[in-house]
Design an enzyme around this catalytic site. Structure first.
Site, PDB file in Angstrom:
ATOM      1  CB  CYS A 100      -0.926   0.001   1.216  1.00 53.86           C
ATOM      2  SG  CYS A 100      -1.940   1.498   1.365  1.00 53.86           S
ATOM      3  CB  CYS A 196      -5.293   0.266   6.375  1.00 56.05           C
ATOM      4  SG  CYS A 196      -4.950  -0.320   4.695  1.00 56.05           S
TER       5      CYS A 196
END
Length: 357
Positions: A100, A196
């Site tokens: 990410c 996340c």
């Protein structure tokens, strides 16, 4: 003199909030960007993007800086989540946060800054950078308990060189103190944990929406069947809880640990000997080097998971692969995670673990 402009990733947490305050104090013109990387449309209490955006808006209003919301959810699915699922179905335990950072937070976010004509970006990561004689280097943050260079180790050096890390010299305690004294409402906001896009929900329930539960046998090191698993992707090496098997071995109580996955037979291999989880070698690929010549650092240290202290090792490079040998055996080295390399405080880069030797 005109202020230098910087675009800051403002997540709604205390770290990025204090990063914004410090940048303002240093004379920067700060523009906040709230990145939404996951479409939370399942209607559960775990959807936090709306609340996080409200916090980010409150922070921006308090500090009198503009805030722009950007939705990268589609790109996140294509560039990060698809790889996450591929690795799970391969029997690995992936770490999507490293990817990410590479693809979204230091990829698309930097492209956004480019489009705005802005050279610098900033985040609330705990990490330090240095430049000597034109050579950039990434270093562990002062707060080693919060150091996040492991998650940054997969980001190309040219991108990291354009990022400011205002929290480099601070501890988490000091960050919260600054937030409190500034009157920021998030000064006591709980840190986000885990992956996340999953938040606080049960990981097994989340994964079940995307990965098939293919039941199979749980076997010990002697190939004795002692239970049933719900699907190999739902377990990770070294795992102790949630196996659904008792702890007796030859009349002695002892916990079971996952030590391997047999993809061909769909069997989960477990052991009650902690020593079975130890290995001193691994192979990895997909290296991202943050140094000009990695051959100068073949005797170094490495972390094979976040929050682990760096462990002494040596490595050899061959074609696109790296072979790592540790001075002392490491517990539950896991394919799909990253090996991040260090020399003292300097992060040398990382590679994706694909095999334990």
């Amino acid at each position: 003199m005109k202020e230098l402009k910087v675009i800051l990733g403002l997540s709604g947490g205390v770290d990025s909030a204090v990063a914004a305050k410090l940048l303002l104090e240093q004379g920067y013109e700060v523009v906040g960007v709230f990145m939404k990387n996951w479409d939370e449309d399942d209607g559960t209490e775990y959807c936090t993007a709306e609340a996080d955006y409200a916090d980010a808006r409150a922070i921006a209003d308090s500090l009198k800086i503009p805030l722009e919301p950007i939705n990268f959810a589609h790109e996140y699915w294509e560039r990060v989540f698809a790889q996450f699922l591929k690795h799970y179905n391969h029997g690995w335990t992936p770490n999507p946060d490293v990817l990410c950072n590479k693809e979204i937070k230091f990829g698309l976010f930097l492209e956004y800054a480019n489009a705005q004509g802005v050279e610098l970006i900033a985040t609330g990561h705990y990490a330090r950078t240095e430049t000597h004689d034109g050579e950039f280097s990434l270093h562990r943050g002062v707060d080693l308990q919060k150091d996040q260079t492991y998650f940054l180790s997969g980001v190309p050096r040219s991108r990291l060189a354009r990022c400011l890390f205002p929290l480099a010299e601070l501890t988490k305690t000091e960050v919260r103190k600054i937030a409190r004294s500034t009157g920021l409402s998030v000064h006591d906001k709980k840190d986000s944990t885990g992956i996340c896009f999953i938040g606080e929900r049960r990981f097994k329930d989340f994964l079940a929406r995307y990965v098939k539960q293919d039941h199979g046998e749980i076997v010990d090191t002697n190939d004795r069947v002692i239970g049933e698993h719900i699907g190999l992707p739902y377990y990770t090496l070294g795992q102790r809880t949630g196996l659904g098997i008792g702890g007796r071995r030859e009349g002695i109580e002892a916990p079971w640990y996952v030590m391997g996955k047999n993809q061909k037979t769909n069997q989960l291999v477990v052991t009650q000997q902690d020593s079975d989880l130890l290995n001193d070698e691994l192979e990895a690929d997909g290296m991202n080097w943050l140094v000009d010549d990695p051959h100068k650092f073949t005797e170094c240290e490495a972390m094979v998971r976040y929050r682990q202290s760096p462990q002494a090792c040596s490595f050899t490079l061959k074609d696109k692969h790296i072979h790592v040998r540790f001075t002392s055996p490491q517990r539950a080295i896991t394919p799909g995670q990253y090996a991040a390399f260090y020399h003292d405080t300097r992060c040398l880069g990382s590679a994706l673990i694909n095999r334990v030797c």
